[in-house]
Motif scaffolding. Structure first.
Motif, short mmCIF file in Angstrom:
data_model
loop_
_atom_site.label_atom_id
_atom_site.label_comp_id
_atom_site.label_asym_id
_atom_site.label_seq_id
_atom_site.Cartn_x
_atom_site.Cartn_y
_atom_site.Cartn_z
N VAL B 254 25.50 36.23 30.17
CA VAL B 254 26.50 36.98 30.94
C VAL B 254 26.94 36.15 32.15
CG1 VAL B 254 26.80 38.97 32.47
CG2 VAL B 254 25.81 39.28 30.21
N SER B 258 30.62 35.02 32.53
CA SER B 258 31.43 35.69 33.56
C SER B 258 31.63 34.84 34.80
CB SER B 258 30.76 37.00 33.99
OG SER B 258 30.52 37.81 32.89
N PHE B 259 30.59 34.06 35.17
CA PHE B 259 30.68 33.33 36.43
C PHE B 259 30.63 31.82 36.25
CE2 PHE B 259 30.37 37.43 37.91
CZ PHE B 259 29.13 38.02 37.82
N ASP B 279 39.68 36.27 41.99
CA ASP B 279 40.18 36.79 40.71
C ASP B 279 39.05 37.06 39.71
OD1 ASP B 279 41.29 33.57 39.33
OD2 ASP B 279 39.44 34.23 40.29
N ASP B 280 37.88 37.40 40.19
CA ASP B 280 36.79 37.79 39.29
C ASP B 280 37.24 38.93 38.40
OD1 ASP B 280 34.00 37.26 41.58
OD2 ASP B 280 34.64 36.09 39.84
N GLU B 282 37.74 42.30 36.43
CA GLU B 282 37.50 43.68 36.83
C GLU B 282 38.14 44.69 35.88
OE1 GLU B 282 39.19 43.73 40.89
OE2 GLU B 282 40.93 44.71 39.97
N PHE B 284 36.81 46.58 33.92
CA PHE B 284 36.03 47.82 33.80
C PHE B 284 36.22 48.73 35.01
CE2 PHE B 284 32.77 46.78 36.90
CZ PHE B 284 32.82 45.40 36.96
N ILE B 285 36.97 48.27 35.99
CA ILE B 285 37.18 49.05 37.22
C ILE B 285 38.55 49.70 37.18
CG2 ILE B 285 37.13 49.02 39.74
CD1 ILE B 285 35.57 46.43 39.63
N ARG B 286 38.57 51.06 37.35
CA ARG B 286 39.87 51.73 37.24
C ARG B 286 40.63 51.65 38.55
NH1 ARG B 286 37.24 57.06 34.56
NH2 ARG B 286 39.36 57.73 34.40
#
Lengths: 159, 286
Positions: B254, B258-259, B279-280, B282, B284-286
């Motif tokens: 992961v 991801s990183f 600009d990570d 996101e 999954f974030i609403r």
């Protein structure tokens, strides 16, 4: 019959078999003080109505959220957890939500890998002006929580 | 190669460059090896190195062992390529510098655990250890990896349906007796007061029931994100045979995906959870 066997029988006999008709989902929301909390406040002062199942834990910043808090909420009986804060770039402390975002990326994957029901964990950015977004979010999260039922899978783990 | 190792140890001790060489010695039977603390040049013949030397000895350098370290002016530690990566991790976290220790890298062709080759050895890119002061023995030098992929076993786990995963880990964590061997053996588990030992407030239930076991194992896995170097010692040490290495492998992947980061390669690199990109991801974030 050994004590262990009797205990297992008692546990099976007292296992809830169906959700009581008056069951309400218990939702814990970890929110930041500056954006989401004020957004929720705006919804309140504007007299917007929304479902009342959310219990808010207010923190100064999403950067303060230790993933352990989320787990503790589930351990203590939460059926669904919401985590919400300032939009990236708007953090009151400049970078707290950037760090939080990375932690959540990792933590979600960890919980998912061990089989946690990720439909019970929601993340959002809600600004102080987004009272309406908060209302829509809570209603949606609560409806979904109601559909999923109680988080018996986790709550029934032995203590 | 063992002779070269012993000669080097003897030299370091005789010259006074170090006052202890932490290495491997024979244990109670043919395949058992145990850590050895050689303080005299006359005892260097106790040092061995072979495929049974699976322990990660860099654990003795972390701040949890500060009382032990206080007895030494400067230690030397025998490290395989994988072990050297955890030394890199400890250096990144300012627990010591390259000047405080002597890292004796040993060329390693893989260890055997109960006759099997662990995943980390199948994909090893450090048969010749990197970031060490000395290298003893010969091996192929490989390009250090830039990305990490979990084992087929870990990937298969991630692909199972959710209920199966939950049932699997429920059964596994139920076996946990909270011996904390996983913590003791991990060089990066270096908190002098572990979160599991905190009682004001008590975050992690201490009894070995399922609730506390889930909490403990998840917390430990999370605290290792971006730091775990995949040595697999936690799973090897677990007396209940919980496959902890599957979780840590998954998280390593992961972090890589991801990183864009793999732990233990560069002492100057900043670990991924203390940095960020604007600009990570996101989605999954609403």
């Amino acid at each position: 019959m050994s004590d262990t066997e009797v205990k297992a029988k008692i546990e099976a006999a007292t296992q809830p078999t169906e959700t009581p008709a008056d069951w309400q989902p218990r939702i814990v929301a970890f929110v930041c003080n500056w954006c989401t909390y004020l957004g929720a406040d705006l919804a309140g002062t504007s007299r917007m109505e929304y479902q009342a199942n959310v219990r808010i834990v207010k923190l100064p910043c999403t950067g303060r959220i230790d993933p352990l808090f989320v787990l503790k909420a589930f351990e203590n009986g939460a059926d669904t957890v919401l985590v919400s804060g300032c939009h990236p770039g708007d953090c009151h402390y400049n970078t707290g939500n950037f760090h939080a975002r990375r932690r959540w990326t990792a933590y979600r994957e960890l919980l998912d890998f061990t089989g946690f029901d990720m439909r019970r964990l929601h993340f959002s950015w809600v600004s102080a002006a987004e009272g309406l977004k908060w209302v829509d979010l809570i209603n949606d999260v609560t409806n979904k929580a109601r559909e999923l039922g109680p988080f018996t899978e986790y709550h029934s783990l032995s203590r | 190669m063992e002779n070269k190792l012993r000669e080097l140890a003897k030299k370091l001790l005789t010259d006074g460059e170090v006052d202890v060489v932490v290495g491997y010695a024979k244990g109670y039977d043919e395949t058992a090896r145990r850590p050895a603390f050689i303080t005299s040049p006359d005892e260097v013949d106790k040092l061995v190195f072979d495929e049974h030397c699976h322990n990660n000895l860099t654990g003795y350098l972390n701040k949890r062992y500060k009382l032990l370290k206080a007895e030494w002016k400067k230690p030397a530690v025998v490290v395989k390529g994988c072990d050297a990566k955890s030394a890199v991790g400890l250096i990144q976290e300012s627990q010591f510098t390259m000047d405080d220790v002597v890292l004796i890298g040993v060329a390693c062709d893989g260890v055997k655990l109960d006759g099997e080759t662990p995943y980390k050895c199948e994909i090893c890119d450090v048969k010749l250890p990197a970031h060490v002061h000395h290298v003893v023995g010969e091996a192929e030098k490989a390009e250090p990896r830039t990305a990490y992929e979990a084992s087929e076993e870990a990937k298969a786990m991630a692909a199972k349906p959710r209920e199966e995963r939950f049932a699997f880990w429920k059964a596994e964590f139920e076996k946990c007796v909270r011996c904390y061997a996983c913590r003791a053996v991990c060089p990066l588990c270096s908190c002098e007061r572990c979160i599991a030992d905190s009682n004001q407030p008590q975050w992690v239930d201490t009894s070995s029931h399922e609730i506390g076991n889930w909490s403990w194992n998840l917390v430990r896995a999370f605290h290792l994100v971006g730091r775990c170097i995949g040595c697999g010692e936690c799973a090897r040490a677990c007396p209940a045979d919980i496959p902890l290495d599957l979780i840590n492998q998954h998280m390593r992947q992961v972090v890589s995906d991801s990183f864009d980061y793999v732990a233990g390669l560069d002492p100057e690199a900043k670990p991924p959870l203390i940095t960020y990109k604007e600009d990570d991801a996101e989605e999954f974030i609403r």
